[in-house]
Scaffold this motif. Sequence first.
Motif, PDB file in Angstrom:
ATOM      1  N   PRO A   1       0.806  -1.223   0.000  1.00  0.00           N
ATOM      2  CA  PRO A   1       0.000   0.000   0.000  1.00  0.00           C
ATOM      3  C   PRO A   1       0.836   1.267   0.000  1.00  0.00           C
ATOM      4  N   GLY A   2       1.921   1.275   0.767  1.00  0.00           N
ATOM      5  CA  GLY A   2       2.723   2.479   0.873  1.00  0.00           C
ATOM      6  C   GLY A   2       3.516   2.803  -0.375  1.00  0.00           C
ATOM      7  N   ALA A   3       3.562   1.847  -1.325  1.00  0.00           N
ATOM      8  CA  ALA A   3       4.351   2.071  -2.527  1.00  0.00           C
ATOM      9  C   ALA A   3       3.703   3.077  -3.467  1.00  0.00           C
TER      10      ALA A   3
ATOM     11  N   ILE B   1      -8.615   1.907  -6.525  1.00  0.00           N
ATOM     12  CA  ILE B   1      -8.750   1.482  -5.134  1.00  0.00           C
ATOM     13  C   ILE B   1      -9.937   2.184  -4.480  1.00  0.00           C
ATOM     14  N   LEU B   2     -10.029   3.483  -4.688  1.00  0.00           N
ATOM     15  CA  LEU B   2     -11.134   4.244  -4.090  1.00  0.00           C
ATOM     16  C   LEU B   2     -12.477   3.791  -4.656  1.00  0.00           C
TER      17      LEU B   2
ATOM     18  N   ASP C   1     -11.830   6.202   6.082  1.00  0.00           N
ATOM     19  CA  ASP C   1     -11.073   5.459   7.097  1.00  0.00           C
ATOM     20  C   ASP C   1     -10.370   4.254   6.478  1.00  0.00           C
ATOM     21  N   GLU C   2     -11.096   3.518   5.619  1.00  0.00           N
ATOM     22  CA  GLU C   2     -10.500   2.356   4.978  1.00  0.00           C
ATOM     23  C   GLU C   2      -9.400   2.771   3.999  1.00  0.00           C
ATOM     24  N   ALA C   3      -9.603   3.892   3.317  1.00  0.00           N
ATOM     25  CA  ALA C   3      -8.589   4.374   2.372  1.00  0.00           C
ATOM     26  C   ALA C   3      -7.292   4.713   3.090  1.00  0.00           C
ATOM     27  N   ARG C   4      -7.394   5.249   4.295  1.00  0.00           N
ATOM     28  CA  ARG C   4      -6.179   5.561   5.055  1.00  0.00           C
ATOM     29  C   ARG C   4      -5.422   4.283   5.420  1.00  0.00           C
TER      30      ARG C   4
ATOM     31  N   ALA D   1      -1.347   6.894   5.873  1.00  0.00           N
ATOM     32  CA  ALA D   1      -1.807   8.083   6.611  1.00  0.00           C
ATOM     33  C   ALA D   1      -1.809   9.323   5.732  1.00  0.00           C
ATOM     34  N   SER D   2      -1.000   9.350   4.673  1.00  0.00           N
ATOM     35  CA  SER D   2      -0.912  10.539   3.818  1.00  0.00           C
ATOM     36  C   SER D   2      -2.141  10.726   2.958  1.00  0.00           C
TER      37      SER D   2
END
Length: 262
Positions: free
Chosen positions: A10-12, A236-237, A252-255, A260-261
């Motif tokens: 996810p963070g990529a 994704i959204l 909330d799920e998207a975060r 967190a960004s």
Amino acid sequence: MTSWERTPSPGAIRPLRSGEREDGENFPHTPPSAVLGVRDTDPVKRERSFVVLAQRYWKPIYKYIRLRWRTTAIDAEEFTQEFFLRAMEKNVFAGFDPQRARFRTFVRVCADRFVASYQRHRHAKKRGGGMAFVSFDFGAAEIELGAEREDALTIDAEALFEAEWVKSLLQSAVAWLREDCVRKGKGVHFRAFELFHLTEESERPSYEAIAEQLGISLGDVNNRLVYARRHFRAAILMALRECTASEEEMNDEARIVLGASF
């Protein structure tokens, strides 16, 4: 597993930096919430919404039941099929209260309650056949379970359920991005994304290597990755909106998925 099926972390996928722009291409349409759709008075819309949710959750539920309830693969398959059949027949998902939990937590708790009850009444006559309106590839799920976690039967089942839910979401976004890029004649955009984000980190090529391999400039590599990341994030959204009941829950799920960004 082919390289495009690998799941990026996810963070990529970072948000766009200041100055990076939309390129005018269409993003995925905004779908209605399937969580709310299962309450629709129209039976066709209810079933369509249920299919969306079943496709999103069957694999996390199968793997969760397999580990949490220490079942055989055959029993986990039976429980999963029967759980979704009962959920459809009794419209179980319509009972979700967003004030009490996330929808994915609600689904997992419902599955636990179902398995506990079903195990007590397994002497009852079983129904034959599967779910004609949605396909569950249990064989592939079982192979994944063994390949992903050699210690699968010792890990925390709830943690696996959460991880599998994220993985399923990301894989569906990758599949959508690939198909969309091919359809629009932007195969190079997806290939750049694939090389940079769907390759093992230890083997990830540099922008220079991607440029050389694809026969494009460094600037083109950056532009194509910006495009692909942006559309991947939109996909994704789109998927999250389908399986959440409110804007707050979706955010909330998207975060969780995007970091967190978000």
